[in-house]
Enzyme design. Structure first.
Site, PDB file in Angstrom:
ATOM      1  N   HIS A 266      42.763  35.706  40.389  1.00 32.14           N
ATOM      2  CA  HIS A 266      41.986  34.749  39.482  1.00 32.14           C
ATOM      3  C   HIS A 266      42.649  33.478  39.390  1.00 32.14           C
ATOM      4  O   HIS A 266      44.118  33.403  38.933  1.00 32.14           O
ATOM      5  CB  HIS A 266      41.625  35.428  38.012  1.00 32.14           C
ATOM      6  CG  HIS A 266      40.602  34.781  37.476  1.00 32.14           C
ATOM      7  ND1 HIS A 266      40.304  33.607  36.675  1.00 32.14           N
ATOM      8  CD2 HIS A 266      39.084  35.411  37.226  1.00 32.14           C
ATOM      9  CE1 HIS A 266      39.216  33.395  36.055  1.00 32.14           C
ATOM     10  NE2 HIS A 266      38.474  34.563  36.556  1.00 32.14           N
ATOM     11  N   ASP A 322      35.711  41.790  37.779  1.00 33.09           N
ATOM     12  CA  ASP A 322      34.959  42.623  38.808  1.00 33.09           C
ATOM     13  C   ASP A 322      35.325  43.855  39.431  1.00 33.09           C
ATOM     14  O   ASP A 322      34.591  44.629  40.217  1.00 33.09           O
ATOM     15  CB  ASP A 322      34.592  41.496  40.018  1.00 33.09           C
ATOM     16  CG  ASP A 322      33.614  40.527  39.576  1.00 33.09           C
ATOM     17  OD1 ASP A 322      32.560  40.692  39.053  1.00 33.09           O
ATOM     18  OD2 ASP A 322      34.012  39.337  39.968  1.00 33.09           O
TER      19      ASP A 322
END
Ligand code: COA
Length: 386
Positions: A266, A322
């Site tokens: 991320h 996710d």
């Protein structure tokens, strides 16, 4: 400043008081409330209203908002008819992007954006937000039936947002425990500062485009596998791996071939994503609730997390939102290519909050560039170019 920063890493695109991330400590808050508290104590409806309005609603305000959302769940039958014309192989995010744009033709009202003061007409912004948030789940669930050759199931007004979605998807009375897990998933996905899709929403919103076009931009951007499309890729990867003992070799091979591990990494976090921590706990609760009667993917995911973290933690790469969401959605009976749509139906709350914030102090986005091409080139006539 003329220095180009790829991916605009670390460049503020706006000022916002909607959500904040401390990526070093793994802290995410909406309107100052830590995500863990909201996941435990709030509902998606309350979080959506809080994102839009800035503070936790009163009992009366939440009731009114909830009723307003319930009444706006139905869509005109012509939209359903349009959906029937789409190829059944169409990806749900393409369907959703197209049908949200269609909403703008069936429920117009955006012309007023060019009128003085419209941008700050809170009633207009609120009503548009409700129409979009309430109808997205209807279109997602209807598509599931239409693409499989069945008649869609109409929404009900006696169920919560999450319960009604499960009802429309399955036609069965929703299990309250599983609906609450979905409700928490929606809370966790509702907002996340200036990510790629929210940035797309800001840019589209800044041109005074219709809210349906604005949200269609968000959906198109979210669909990419580097963003909200990653949850579908994670489940595909876990299915390819098949069993926990194969995780080590699979991950080693992916990394040796410079391939990404889906659901990892991320831009903002150098820790495990706080939402992934909660989603993993939710998955454990679901396993317990189903007395262990779940598919193999969760065990595979745990093995992948262990081996991938051993190899990638040094670079600050850990599971993101996710990684576990798809495993949960699969256990709820949702088709893998619908996972990004479920993400979109939650994230539209955050997108609309940012649209409202952008309109309240609007200036069109018009960044500059660092030109790397040639200048003053001689134009050679076509017949002389050989
Ligand atoms: N698997 C393996 N390596 C990864 C990785 C992953 N999922 N994510 C990042 N890296 C590595 C890159 O290969 C790169 O390594 P290098 O410096 O040795 O070349 C480094 O980490 C930086 O990656 P980069 O892609 O430049 O980071 P970014 O901030 O631009 O991208 C993401 C962030 C989320 C797009 C990226 O982590 C990714 O592609 N993740 C997989 C897709 C995903 O899960 N997306 C959902 C995000 S919520």
């Amino acid at each position: 400043m003329n220095e180009y920063v790829p991916g605009l890493e670390g460049i503020p695109a706006t000022k916002s008081n909607i959500s904040s991330i401390d990526g070093g400590k793994g802290i995410l808050s909406y309107r100052g409330y830590p995500i863990e508290v909201l996941a435990e104590r709030s509902t998606f409806e309350e979080v959506a209203l809080m994102l839009l309005d800035g503070q936790l609603p009163t009992v009366a305000a939440l009731k009114e908002f909830d009723q307003h959302m319930r009444k706006n769940r139905r869509i005109k039958f012509r939209i359903r008819e349009l959906m029937r014309q789409l190829p059944p192989t169409a990806h749900p995010m393409d369907m959703l992007q197209a049908m949200v744009s269609c909403l703008g033709m069936f429920y117009p009202g955006s012309d007023c954006l060019t009128e003085v003061g419209a941008c700050t007409d809170l009633n207009y912004v609120h009503n548009m937000s409700v129409k979009i948030m309430a109808r997205l789940p209807t279109m997602i669930a209807m598509w599931e039936h239409i693409r499989n050759g069945y008649d869609p199931i109409e929404p009900r007004t006696d169920l919560s947002h999450a319960e009604n979605f499960l009802w429309m998807l399955s036609g069965e009375e929703p299990d309250r425990y599983i609906a609450r897990i979905l409700d928490i998933c929606l809370i966790l996905h509702a907002e996340h500062t200036i990510n790629a899709s929210t940035f797309a929403v800001l840019v589209a919103g800044s041109t005074l485009a219709s809210p349906y076009g604005v949200i269609a931009s968000g959906i198109a951007t979210l669909a990419g596998p580097l963003h909200g499309g990653a949850n579908q890729q994670v489940v595909k990867m876990l299915e390819e791996i098949g069993s926990p003992d194969k995780a080590e070799a699979y991950i080693a091979n992916q990394l040796a071939n410079k391939r990404k591990i889906w659901g990892f990494g991320h831009r903002e976090y150098s820790t495990k994503d706080p939402r992934a921590i909660i989603l993993e706990i939710l998955m454990r609760k679901l396993v317990e609730y189903k007395s262990g009667n779940v598919g193999p993917l969760f065990e595979v995911a745990l093995a992948v997390e262990k081996v991938a973290t051993e190899r990638l933690a040094g670079k600050g790469i850990y599971p993101n939102v996710d990684f576990y969401s798809g495993v949960l959605y699969k256990e709820m009976g949702i088709a893998p290519d619908q996972f990004p749509s479920v993400f979109a139906m939650a994230r539209c709350a955050g997108w609309l909050a940012h649209w409202k914030e952008q309109l309240s102090n609007n200036r069109i986005f018009r960044p500059t560039q660092v030109y790397t091409g040639e200048l003053n080139r001689e134009y050679i006539p076509l017949e002389k170019r050989g």
